[in-house]
Every structure is written in C-alpha cells, then in structure tokens.
Design a protein around this motif. Structure first.
Motif, PDB file in Angstrom:
ATOM      1  N   THR A  53       0.858  -1.204   0.022  1.00 18.12           N
ATOM      2  CA  THR A  53       0.264  -0.686  -0.193  1.00 18.12           C
ATOM      3  C   THR A  53       0.620   1.326  -0.304  1.00 18.12           C
ATOM      4  O   THR A  53       0.596   2.285  -0.987  1.00 18.12           O
ATOM      5  CB  THR A  53      -0.785   0.364   1.288  1.00 18.12           C
ATOM      6  OG1 THR A  53      -1.504  -1.023   1.239  1.00 18.12           O
ATOM      7  CG2 THR A  53      -1.544   1.305   1.593  1.00 18.12           C
ATOM      8  N   VAL A  96       1.899   2.072  -3.136  1.00 22.94           N
ATOM      9  CA  VAL A  96       1.587   2.794  -4.216  1.00 22.94           C
ATOM     10  C   VAL A  96       1.158   3.619  -4.581  1.00 22.94           C
ATOM     11  O   VAL A  96       1.021   4.344  -5.048  1.00 22.94           O
ATOM     12  CB  VAL A  96       0.087   1.351  -4.007  1.00 22.94           C
ATOM     13  CG1 VAL A  96      -1.256   1.713  -4.636  1.00 22.94           C
ATOM     14  CG2 VAL A  96       0.048  -0.141  -4.762  1.00 22.94           C
ATOM     15  N   HIS A 109       1.472   7.064  -6.485  1.00 23.77           N
ATOM     16  CA  HIS A 109       0.572   8.046  -6.948  1.00 23.77           C
ATOM     17  C   HIS A 109       1.117   9.264  -7.137  1.00 23.77           C
ATOM     18  O   HIS A 109       0.279   9.717  -7.053  1.00 23.77           O
ATOM     19  CB  HIS A 109      -0.564   7.845  -6.011  1.00 23.77           C
ATOM     20  CG  HIS A 109      -1.782   7.001  -6.190  1.00 23.77           C
ATOM     21  ND1 HIS A 109      -2.553   7.163  -7.139  1.00 23.77           N
ATOM     22  CD2 HIS A 109      -1.895   6.237  -5.350  1.00 23.77           C
ATOM     23  CE1 HIS A 109      -3.746   5.851  -7.586  1.00 23.77           C
ATOM     24  NE2 HIS A 109      -2.987   4.960  -6.359  1.00 23.77           N
ATOM     25  N   ASP A 114      -3.302   6.053 -11.911  1.00 19.97           N
ATOM     26  CA  ASP A 114      -3.956   5.042 -11.736  1.00 19.97           C
ATOM     27  C   ASP A 114      -3.310   4.000 -12.041  1.00 19.97           C
ATOM     28  O   ASP A 114      -2.772   3.102 -11.244  1.00 19.97           O
ATOM     29  CB  ASP A 114      -5.928   4.675 -11.428  1.00 19.97           C
ATOM     30  CG  ASP A 114      -6.111   5.848 -10.186  1.00 19.97           C
ATOM     31  OD1 ASP A 114      -4.997   6.307  -9.320  1.00 19.97           O
ATOM     32  OD2 ASP A 114      -7.569   6.220 -10.191  1.00 19.97           O
ATOM     33  N   ARG A 115      -3.257   3.584 -13.285  1.00 22.66           N
ATOM     34  CA  ARG A 115      -3.083   2.844 -14.251  1.00 22.66           C
ATOM     35  C   ARG A 115      -1.392   1.788 -13.535  1.00 22.66           C
ATOM     36  O   ARG A 115      -1.426   0.532 -13.435  1.00 22.66           O
ATOM     37  CB  ARG A 115      -2.967   2.658 -15.861  1.00 22.66           C
ATOM     38  CG  ARG A 115      -3.062   1.552 -16.297  1.00 22.66           C
ATOM     39  CD  ARG A 115      -3.120   2.182 -17.818  1.00 22.66           C
ATOM     40  NE  ARG A 115      -1.988   1.209 -18.932  1.00 22.66           N
ATOM     41  CZ  ARG A 115      -1.254   2.316 -19.813  1.00 22.66           C
ATOM     42  NH1 ARG A 115      -1.011   3.685 -20.027  1.00 22.66           N
ATOM     43  NH2 ARG A 115      -0.098   1.535 -20.055  1.00 22.66           N
ATOM     44  N   LYS A 119      -1.479   0.514  -9.920  1.00 23.85           N
ATOM     45  CA  LYS A 119      -1.727  -0.803  -9.802  1.00 23.85           C
ATOM     46  C   LYS A 119      -0.988  -1.391 -10.488  1.00 23.85           C
ATOM     47  O   LYS A 119      -0.650  -3.156  -9.885  1.00 23.85           O
ATOM     48  CB  LYS A 119      -3.210  -0.621 -11.717  1.00 23.85           C
ATOM     49  CG  LYS A 119      -4.743   0.006 -10.589  1.00 23.85           C
ATOM     50  CD  LYS A 119      -6.083   0.065 -11.314  1.00 23.85           C
ATOM     51  CE  LYS A 119      -6.929   0.244 -10.825  1.00 23.85           C
ATOM     52  NZ  LYS A 119      -8.120   1.004 -11.910  1.00 23.85           N
ATOM     53  N   ASN A 132       0.855  -2.792  -7.891  1.00 20.32           N
ATOM     54  CA  ASN A 132       0.014  -3.505  -6.440  1.00 20.32           C
ATOM     55  C   ASN A 132       0.865  -4.508  -7.357  1.00 20.32           C
ATOM     56  O   ASN A 132       1.225  -5.327  -6.515  1.00 20.32           O
ATOM     57  CB  ASN A 132      -1.200  -2.571  -6.738  1.00 20.32           C
ATOM     58  CG  ASN A 132      -2.013  -3.449  -5.687  1.00 20.32           C
ATOM     59  OD1 ASN A 132      -1.540  -3.579  -4.117  1.00 20.32           O
ATOM     60  ND2 ASN A 132      -2.519  -4.520  -6.210  1.00 20.32           N
ATOM     61  N   GLY A 133       0.436  -5.253  -8.406  1.00 19.15           N
ATOM     62  CA  GLY A 133       0.460  -6.730  -9.012  1.00 19.15           C
ATOM     63  C   GLY A 133       1.393  -6.903  -8.968  1.00 19.15           C
ATOM     64  O   GLY A 133       2.292  -8.254  -8.282  1.00 19.15           O
TER      65      GLY A 133
END
Length: 148
Positions: free
Chosen positions: A118, A121, A125, A130-131, A134, A137-138
């Motif tokens: 988190t 991520v 940001h 956002d892309r 993400k 995150n992945g």
C-alpha cells in the motif's frame, strides 16, 4: 506503531525512491548521497517545500539494501514482468519504486506485506496515474507471494 512513525516511514519510503533515482541517474556515490539526504532533505525545507520528517534509519536501510541487493532484486522483478518486457523499458522512477518495494518485502519481515505494498502504491500515486499505481500493486503482490 503510532501515526507519527507511520508518517515518518511513508516519508522515508518516498525519500528512498528519490535517492535511488538519483543514484541511478547521476551515479552519486552512496555515502555522499546519504549525507546529502541527511543534511539537506529529510525534514528540511527547500524552496518553500517542507519535507516531512522521515524515519532516517528506515530510509538508510532501504537505500543501502537496494544498493547492495540490486542484482537479486532486479532478477526478481524481471521474472514478474510480462513476456516481452524488461526492466530497461520501465520508467526510471517506476523502477525505483519497484526496487524499494521488493527490497522491503524481501528483507523487512517486520513490515506487514499489505502495509509495504500500500505504501509503495501511494508513492506511485505521487508520480503516476492509477494505471501505473495498479501495476506497482500487481508486481509487488507477485513478489510478496514468492518471498513471504
């Protein structure tokens, strides 16, 4: 963990990504870079921008850890990228976010997996849409499954 220490660690993570970017782009020697951040960036005010107080020991650990284990980290990240992708194709800031997050997942067992992901991520940001967040995150989730 208190909210202040959480904020200090978040500030340390952001600063670590910035420091790693500087090492990558300018080749600044690690000891000089750490000194520069300790003296002039962490918790300082530069051109009317106040930098948050950071957990200096945590900052140092992430920067030194990524520097020392870069090949191992890069191998781990390369294995998580989609076919046809390679680390040099990634944005330089994105690469540092992934390196720092991977180091933390590999070496800082005291940090909860969800917290680490988190936080990086959130760092993503600060620089991206956002892309891309993400994507961070992945990748970090895939790394965590292997190292935790």
């Amino acid at each position: 963990m208190t909210q202040i220490s959480g904020k200090a660690r978040a500030a340390a993570r952001l600063a670590a990504v910035q420091a790693l970017y500087q090492i990558d782009m300018e080749g600044t020697e690690l000891r000089f870079l750490l000194d520069e951040f300790h003296q002039h960036r962490l918790g300082a005010e530069i051109e009317d921008v106040e930098y948050l107080k950071a957990d200096v020991a945590f900052f140092d650990d992430v920067v030194k850890g990524v520097d020392a284990r870069r090949d191992e980290i890069d191998d781990m990240l390369s294995a998580k990228l989609a076919k046809g992708w390679a680390l040099p194709r990634l944005d330089k800031t994105m690469l540092q976010i992934l390196r720092a997050g991977t180091y933390e997942l590999m070496a800082r067992k005291d940090v909860n997996v969800g917290t680490a992901i988190t936080e990086y991520v959130d760092v993503a940001h600060a620089f991206f849409e956002d892309r891309e967040a993400k994507f961070v995150n992945g990748i970090l989730d895939a790394v965590a499954k292997d190292v935790r």
